[in-house]
Design a protein around this motif. Structure first.
Motif, mmCIF file in Angstrom:
data_model
loop_
_atom_site.group_PDB
_atom_site.id
_atom_site.type_symbol
_atom_site.label_atom_id
_atom_site.label_comp_id
_atom_site.label_asym_id
_atom_site.label_seq_id
_atom_site.Cartn_x
_atom_site.Cartn_y
_atom_site.Cartn_z
ATOM 1 N N SER A 1 -63.004 38.397 68.917
ATOM 2 C CA SER A 1 -62.475 37.201 68.528
ATOM 3 C C SER A 1 -63.667 36.003 69.110
ATOM 4 C CB SER A 1 -61.619 36.851 69.957
ATOM 5 O OG SER A 1 -61.260 35.554 69.980
ATOM 6 N N ARG A 2 -64.699 36.343 69.794
ATOM 7 C CA ARG A 2 -65.659 35.476 70.019
ATOM 8 C C ARG A 2 -66.786 35.562 69.014
ATOM 9 N NH1 ARG A 2 -66.606 36.793 76.848
ATOM 10 N NH2 ARG A 2 -64.554 35.733 77.157
ATOM 11 N N GLU A 3 -66.831 36.626 68.226
ATOM 12 C CA GLU A 3 -67.709 36.613 67.013
ATOM 13 C C GLU A 3 -67.094 35.827 65.791
ATOM 14 O OE1 GLU A 3 -69.774 40.232 64.039
ATOM 15 O OE2 GLU A 3 -68.388 40.726 65.649
ATOM 16 N N LEU A 4 -65.861 35.993 65.600
ATOM 17 C CA LEU A 4 -65.094 35.782 64.492
ATOM 18 C C LEU A 4 -64.391 34.602 64.509
ATOM 19 C CD1 LEU A 4 -64.679 39.227 62.684
ATOM 20 C CD2 LEU A 4 -66.370 37.616 62.306
ATOM 21 N N GLY A 5 -63.761 34.369 65.743
ATOM 22 C CA GLY A 5 -63.053 32.988 65.943
ATOM 23 C C GLY A 5 -61.425 33.478 66.491
ATOM 24 N N VAL A 6 -60.698 32.642 67.136
ATOM 25 C CA VAL A 6 -59.301 32.833 67.460
ATOM 26 C C VAL A 6 -58.721 32.840 66.248
ATOM 27 C CG1 VAL A 6 -57.554 31.896 68.756
ATOM 28 C CG2 VAL A 6 -59.787 31.611 69.656
ATOM 29 N N LEU B 1 -66.031 28.955 71.898
ATOM 30 C CA LEU B 1 -67.319 29.392 72.755
ATOM 31 C C LEU B 1 -68.491 28.999 72.295
ATOM 32 C CD1 LEU B 1 -66.351 32.604 74.806
ATOM 33 C CD2 LEU B 1 -66.342 30.313 75.465
ATOM 34 N N LYS B 2 -68.748 29.099 70.899
ATOM 35 C CA LYS B 2 -69.854 28.880 70.240
ATOM 36 C C LYS B 2 -70.037 27.313 70.039
ATOM 37 C CE LYS B 2 -70.193 33.144 67.356
ATOM 38 N NZ LYS B 2 -70.130 33.521 65.709
ATOM 39 N N SER B 3 -68.917 26.565 69.909
ATOM 40 C CA SER B 3 -68.896 25.205 69.965
ATOM 41 C C SER B 3 -69.409 24.771 71.307
ATOM 42 C CB SER B 3 -67.661 24.704 69.479
ATOM 43 O OG SER B 3 -67.512 25.186 68.066
ATOM 44 N N GLY C 1 -53.455 37.623 75.853
ATOM 45 C CA GLY C 1 -54.699 38.039 75.085
ATOM 46 C C GLY C 1 -56.046 37.081 74.497
ATOM 47 N N PRO C 2 -56.950 37.185 73.996
ATOM 48 C CA PRO C 2 -57.999 36.458 73.697
ATOM 49 C C PRO C 2 -57.562 35.502 72.480
ATOM 50 C CG PRO C 2 -58.517 38.611 72.725
ATOM 51 C CD PRO C 2 -57.395 38.826 73.714
ATOM 52 N N ASP C 3 -56.359 35.542 71.814
ATOM 53 C CA ASP C 3 -55.975 34.898 70.896
ATOM 54 C C ASP C 3 -54.844 33.870 71.327
ATOM 55 O OD1 ASP C 3 -53.850 36.306 70.952
ATOM 56 O OD2 ASP C 3 -54.000 37.380 69.077
ATOM 57 N N MET D 1 -55.869 29.045 78.783
ATOM 58 C CA MET D 1 -57.121 29.368 79.391
ATOM 59 C C MET D 1 -57.598 30.819 78.673
ATOM 60 S SD MET D 1 -58.619 27.302 81.727
ATOM 61 C CE MET D 1 -57.883 26.115 80.635
ATOM 62 N N ALA D 2 -57.010 31.670 78.260
ATOM 63 C CA ALA D 2 -56.958 32.662 77.588
ATOM 64 C C ALA D 2 -57.743 32.454 75.942
ATOM 65 C CB ALA D 2 -55.870 33.786 77.188
ATOM 66 N N THR D 3 -57.042 31.466 75.692
ATOM 67 C CA THR D 3 -57.257 30.853 74.074
ATOM 68 C C THR D 3 -58.666 30.337 74.065
ATOM 69 O OG1 THR D 3 -54.921 30.456 73.979
ATOM 70 C CG2 THR D 3 -56.528 29.720 72.216
ATOM 71 N N VAL D 4 -59.017 29.167 74.824
ATOM 72 C CA VAL D 4 -60.081 28.321 74.638
ATOM 73 C C VAL D 4 -61.137 29.367 75.095
ATOM 74 C CG1 VAL D 4 -58.846 26.471 74.662
ATOM 75 C CG2 VAL D 4 -59.933 27.242 76.781
ATOM 76 N N ASN D 5 -61.071 30.279 75.921
ATOM 77 C CA ASN D 5 -62.134 31.118 76.662
ATOM 78 C C ASN D 5 -62.278 32.504 75.633
ATOM 79 O OD1 ASN D 5 -63.307 29.377 78.719
ATOM 80 N ND2 ASN D 5 -61.426 29.439 79.443
ATOM 81 N N GLN D 6 -61.134 32.667 74.762
ATOM 82 C CA GLN D 6 -61.487 33.748 74.289
ATOM 83 C C GLN D 6 -61.447 34.989 74.942
ATOM 84 O OE1 GLN D 6 -64.391 31.873 71.635
ATOM 85 N NE2 GLN D 6 -63.421 33.076 70.185
#
Length: 318
Positions: free
Chosen positions: A237-242, A249-251, A209-211, A183-188
């Motif tokens: 993370s949300r701007e540049l990716g995991v 989230l962008k996808s 953490g978000p990764d 959940m932390a990963t896919v929701n960053q």
């Protein structure tokens, strides 16, 4: 860097007497040892344990005591949850209190642990709140996490940290630790999961953490674990990716309208074929139940969720 210090308190929980005084003592100890902590989180049903006869109205005495404790130490406080009596029903409700001792918001668990958490009515409102100059926080409770839509919705509402009081004393804790990381990963986002001990769980609280990496995992004894989170890591993370790779989230945003299973009126024949939401039993008992379902010409599936006491009493699940 935008640091924010949160302490989880993993403590023993009794089901036979109130744990409120011990909670206040643990909070005193935590703030004496770690005066730099800005928020404290306890486990699910920490105050009175998992028995419904401890249910009380909210606001009530427990919330008043927790408001005083938060104001005393000048911290944000999420004192786990309690069973709340409301409109003739019972809810599993958590309160968020600010450093001035004011109630900021309340959240009622959306997914009680059916068919085991009987007698508890699901909540229907998601919960986010802002810590000024820090970020947005979301609240979920225990079994909520098993349904990805819950954490995803909090994330879409802007939550950067998910506070997750838990009461897990069963053998599926390993599965929950995996879910917390996922959940932390896919929701960053950060996910701060606090479990109890004894009647309140088997410990092994976890912070991710978000990764998706584990920042801390507690053992199976009483612990106070203070951690300083860098909320800017979520934004990066949300701007540049995991790990500068996937940008889930962008996808999701770009395909958010494509999930027909959620559309009103959608049919789910496979899900409907899975049988009733009841405690697992021996095969011959399940066969008898299906026969009763056919004889009554009603679907037994979902009785636990809807909380239809008349029907539940008519059909003997044992």
């Amino acid at each position: 860097m935008k640091p924010f210090a949160i302490a989880g308190i993993q403590m023993r929980v009794s089901a036979t007497y109130a744990n409120v005084e011990l909670m206040k003592l643990k909070l005193d100890i935590a703030m004496n040892l770690y005066p730099w902590v800005e928020m404290v989180v306890f486990s699910e049903l920490c105050a009175y344990g998992p028995l419904l006869h401890h249910a009380q109205e909210v606001p009530g005495l427990f919330e008043e005591e927790m408001r005083a404790a938060a104001k005393k130490h000048g911290v944000w406080l999420l004192p786990g949850s309690i069973f709340e009596k409301r409109d003739g029903k019972h809810y599993n409700t958590a309160t968020v209190i600010d450093p001035q001792g004011e109630v900021v918001t309340r959240y009622s668990k959306m997914f009680p642990f059916y068919p085991f958490e009987v007698g508890v009515t699901p909540g229907h409102e998601f919960c986010v709140f802002d810590v000024p100059d820090v970020g947005r926080f979301g609240v979920s409770i225990c079994y909520d996490m098993w349904f990805p839509e819950t954490i995803r919705t909090l994330t879409v509402m802007g939550a950067e940290v998910i506070l997750h009081p838990t009461m897990t004393g069963t053998i599926d804790r390993d599965a929950e630790l995996s879910i917390a990381r996922a959940m932390a990963t896919v929701n960053q986002c950060y996910l701060f999961d606090v479990n109890g001990l004894d009647s309140g769980g088997i410990g092994r609280s976890i912070v991710c953490g978000p990764d998706g990496r584990v920042i801390y995992e507690a053992g199976t004894t009483e612990e106070i674990f203070p951690l300083e989170l860098n909320i800017e890591r979520v934004k990066r993370s949300r701007e540049l990716g995991v790990l500068r790779l996937g940008q889930p989230l962008k996808s999701f945003r770009d395909h958010i309208g494509d999930f027909k299973i959620y559309q009103p009126g959608a049919k789910h024949p496979y899900l409907d074929s899975l049988g009733p939401l009841i405690k697992p039993t021996r095969l011959n008992k399940l066969t008898e139940l299906k026969q009763k379902e056919a004889d009554l010409e009603i679907p037994v599936s979902g009785i636990g969720y809807k909380g239809d006491e008349a029907l539940t009493n008519e059909i003997n699940f044992e």
